[in-house]
Scaffold this active site. Sequence first.
Site, mmCIF file in Angstrom:
data_model
loop_
_atom_site.group_PDB
_atom_site.id
_atom_site.type_symbol
_atom_site.label_atom_id
_atom_site.label_comp_id
_atom_site.label_asym_id
_atom_site.label_seq_id
_atom_site.Cartn_x
_atom_site.Cartn_y
_atom_site.Cartn_z
ATOM 1 N N LYS A 14 0.794 -1.125 -0.316
ATOM 2 C CA LYS A 14 -0.102 -0.175 0.046
ATOM 3 C C LYS A 14 0.984 0.962 -0.099
ATOM 4 O O LYS A 14 0.722 2.093 0.521
ATOM 5 C CB LYS A 14 -1.144 -0.108 1.102
ATOM 6 N N ASP A 49 -5.477 -6.135 10.029
ATOM 7 C CA ASP A 49 -6.907 -5.394 10.649
ATOM 8 C C ASP A 49 -8.137 -6.688 10.455
ATOM 9 O O ASP A 49 -9.010 -6.794 10.575
ATOM 10 C CB ASP A 49 -6.551 -4.240 9.770
HETATM 11 C C1 BGC Z 1 -2.197 -5.296 3.105
HETATM 12 C C2 BGC Z 1 -2.752 -6.303 4.502
HETATM 13 C C3 BGC Z 1 -3.957 -5.696 4.576
HETATM 14 C C4 BGC Z 1 -4.977 -5.169 3.309
HETATM 15 C C5 BGC Z 1 -5.953 -4.488 4.059
HETATM 16 C C6 BGC Z 1 -2.740 -5.021 2.484
HETATM 17 O O1 BGC Z 1 -2.146 -4.527 1.476
HETATM 18 O O2 BGC Z 1 -1.024 -6.983 3.088
HETATM 19 O O3 BGC Z 1 -2.004 -7.231 5.555
HETATM 20 O O4 BGC Z 1 -4.992 -6.542 5.974
HETATM 21 O O5 BGC Z 1 -3.546 -4.642 3.129
HETATM 22 O O6 BGC Z 1 -5.645 -3.482 4.963
#
Ligand code: BGC
Length: 458
Positions: free
Chosen positions: A162, A198
Amino acid sequence: MEQSVQHEVDQILSEFRLQEEDLHVLMCRMQSEMERGLRLETNEEASVKMLPTYVRSTPDGSEVGDFLALDLGGTNFRVMLVKVGEDVEGQWRVETKHKMYSIPEDAMTGTAKMLFDYIAECISDYLDQQNMKHKKLPLGFTFSFPVRHEDIDKGILLNWTKGFKASGAEGNNVVGLLRDAIKRRGDFEMDVVAMVNDTVATMISCYYEDHQCEVGLIVGTGCNACYMEEMRNVELVEGEDGRMCVNTEWGAFGDRGELEDFRLEYDRVVDEASVNPGQQLYEKMIGGKYMGELVRLVLLKMVNENLLFGGEASDKLKTRGAFETQFVSQIEGDSSDFKQTSNILHTLDVQPTPRDCHCVRLACESVSTRAAVMCSSGLAGVVNLMRQNRGEELLRITVGVDGSVYKLHPSFKAKFHAMVHTLTPGCEIIFIQSEEGSGRGAALVSAVAYKMAALIGH
Ligand code: BGC
């Protein structure tokens, strides 16, 4: 719209349409990656990591009191105080005052030390505000990235997602990084008792309302799911009894080529321009971090083919990231004769005709609908796997959900639910939306972990 233009726009957008057969194929591929992720000999090479969370099915009660909860994983960092207590029915919890801190770009992409120092600074600020600096509170940390846990309060970050890129964090114990930063500041103390994803926090927070909630799903900036798996199938952790929550990290599905026949030129451009090219390919087709940008690229394609905005794109529209994901929701939710849509386009220095607005809306719908149905193939994969592993004729299950795309987009939810139901015969699925799940869930897991630690004399 003139017939020929309509036809050409249609042609461009038709690439986004997925048939039920396609989704079935995707679901089966997802399931086989999940099964490989669960197995010891194949975990290493599986794209879907199926990370054990050390959150188990048999909590032995929980501690009562104040917990501090941290939530890091989107564009904001949040600190909150959660009171966990008991009433006649079991658990209750009250969240008191959360505070949101935006994460500066340099903390996201600098060093891990900078990021965790910033987090410690935010906690310090929060405690000042609450007049609680003197208290050593137990702390639950919702950290929404792929973590390989060794225990509930210990795990290494596998890779950032992200848009995060802070160096020196990957491969390190995240709780250690947090503890070190708190120590460096030296103006408050905390007892970090649990770290959860999360998805896990969301599932747990919903579990207290509905004990059939054994799946957690996030469709926000990123996209991911967790679920309760039979311990005997979780080969990475010893023991056969009960269930453990597995963080699928399905966002990385496709990173071994499983999505190549579905990815379009726009997906490739988004991926190549990201800070983690080649990673999180499934997430990049669904998550809010990328949805607006996908739409922008489709609009540019239409401009280039002379089908939109008189064949001219403004400089803003040519700028990466300029088309925000929230625009997609706003445009698809526009019921005012394109007033909202043209306002949004004006902010991008475009003067649209009603026909332009219509095309922009179609582009938004194509991208978000594909995201919804792709996501449904993932969830159907999880639920069908649970049914198969539990050997149940009819699986009744509740899914706790959170995330801005799921909650705020006007039609994502309905399309997603409908397709999940189509793909999961023999399953009765209820969806519940979690409120403040990240914080409450982290506090609830911490309350259980705290009690356990007290019991075994840590
Ligand atoms: C992460 C996860 C997370 C998800 C939602 C992803 O980019 O790798 O760990 O649960 O985003 O936030």
